[in-house]
Design a protein around this motif. Sequence first.
Motif, PDB file in Angstrom:
ATOM      1  N   SER A  71       0.827  -1.211   0.000  1.00  0.00           N
ATOM      2  CA  SER A  71       0.000   0.000   0.000  1.00  0.00           C
ATOM      3  C   SER A  71       0.857   1.255   0.000  1.00  0.00           C
ATOM      4  O   SER A  71       0.582   2.213  -0.729  1.00  0.00           O
ATOM      5  CB  SER A  71      -0.935   0.000   1.217  1.00  0.00           C
ATOM      6  N   LEU A  75       2.356   1.676  -3.382  1.00  0.00           N
ATOM      7  CA  LEU A  75       1.342   2.141  -4.331  1.00  0.00           C
ATOM      8  C   LEU A  75       1.076   3.633  -4.161  1.00  0.00           C
ATOM      9  O   LEU A  75       0.958   4.372  -5.147  1.00  0.00           O
ATOM     10  CB  LEU A  75       0.052   1.342  -4.136  1.00  0.00           C
ATOM     11  N   VAL A  76       0.997   4.093  -2.902  1.00  0.00           N
ATOM     12  CA  VAL A  76       0.780   5.518  -2.635  1.00  0.00           C
ATOM     13  C   VAL A  76       1.943   6.343  -3.172  1.00  0.00           C
ATOM     14  O   VAL A  76       1.748   7.393  -3.803  1.00  0.00           O
ATOM     15  CB  VAL A  76       0.600   5.764  -1.120  1.00  0.00           C
ATOM     16  N   LEU A  83       4.106   5.542  -5.592  1.00  0.00           N
ATOM     17  CA  LEU A  83       4.124   5.520  -7.056  1.00  0.00           C
ATOM     18  C   LEU A  83       3.013   6.397  -7.632  1.00  0.00           C
ATOM     19  O   LEU A  83       3.206   7.041  -8.673  1.00  0.00           O
ATOM     20  CB  LEU A  83       3.983   4.080  -7.556  1.00  0.00           C
ATOM     21  N   THR A  84       1.865   6.430  -6.953  1.00  0.00           N
ATOM     22  CA  THR A  84       0.765   7.289  -7.404  1.00  0.00           C
ATOM     23  C   THR A  84       1.157   8.756  -7.315  1.00  0.00           C
ATOM     24  O   THR A  84       0.915   9.539  -8.246  1.00  0.00           O
ATOM     25  CB  THR A  84      -0.495   7.030  -6.559  1.00  0.00           C
ATOM     26  N   GLN A  85       1.771   9.145  -6.193  1.00  0.00           N
ATOM     27  CA  GLN A  85       2.235  10.523  -6.037  1.00  0.00           C
ATOM     28  C   GLN A  85       3.295  10.867  -7.076  1.00  0.00           C
ATOM     29  O   GLN A  85       3.292  11.966  -7.639  1.00  0.00           O
ATOM     30  CB  GLN A  85       2.802  10.736  -4.632  1.00  0.00           C
ATOM     31  N   ALA A 101       3.662   9.482 -10.036  1.00  0.00           N
ATOM     32  CA  ALA A 101       3.020   9.568 -11.348  1.00  0.00           C
ATOM     33  C   ALA A 101       2.283  10.899 -11.507  1.00  0.00           C
ATOM     34  O   ALA A 101       2.345  11.535 -12.567  1.00  0.00           O
ATOM     35  CB  ALA A 101       2.047   8.400 -11.525  1.00  0.00           C
ATOM     36  N   ILE A 102       1.594  11.333 -10.445  1.00  0.00           N
ATOM     37  CA  ILE A 102       0.879  12.612 -10.495  1.00  0.00           C
ATOM     38  C   ILE A 102       1.858  13.764 -10.689  1.00  0.00           C
ATOM     39  O   ILE A 102       1.607  14.695 -11.471  1.00  0.00           O
ATOM     40  CB  ILE A 102       0.050  12.810  -9.208  1.00  0.00           C
TER      41      ILE A 102
END
Length: 235
Positions: A85, A88-89, A91-93, A95-96
């Motif tokens: 988790s 994932l958080v 990598l999401t940040q 990517a954004i």
Amino acid sequence: FSFVNPWIRYFLFFFSFLFWVFSLLIVAMGVYAKVQKATTVRDTFLIDPAVILIVVGVVMFFITFCGCIGALRENIRLLKTFSFSLTLVFLTQLAIAILGFFYSDQTRDALGNFVKKAITHYRDDLDLQNLMDYIQKEQFKCCGWNNYTDWSWNLYFNCTHENPSSERCAVPYSCCTPVPGESVINTMCGFGVQTQTFLEADKSIYPMGCADRAVMWVESHLLLVGALALGLALP
């Protein structure tokens, strides 16, 4: 994971427990703010600060619950879920941030739509009103998105002759520059400002839009922005 070091175990449990309690407080504040609202504006649901608090709190609760119980019980499955988790958080940040850098125009337009909705429903949603006042007065010292005339997007501040509102051509008090020695806030300080030129308005309000101010703030606080992003990714 086949063995959990006791020091790492208790360290992980302690900090996961702190963030777990913090997530419960965030959810509680979001639910309380949502319940206290007399009405709900459909167009502002996705940008409602109360809804954002609830979503962030629930996600944080799930992640920290896995870390807290996983460390306490040495549950390998929960620890793997916790690790996945967090990854994932992060990598999401990441990517954004990358998409925001390479698609800066689209990002600016998306943020502009957010602010436009907040301005449009300024009088309809108290949370959005407080958020806009904080952004304009405390954070960026700005007015509107592009400039102070953006407040014509609002029904009450709209600067057309057909508008019967007493606030016609005005801007919120949060756009006004502070007056030295003033102990009581003059909430009518922005009345009629939209009819003035940029130089005239500059004498009483922050005429620059929040878009340019936000860019200037990020450019002057790049290290802080990076540290905050890393801190959010690694609780």
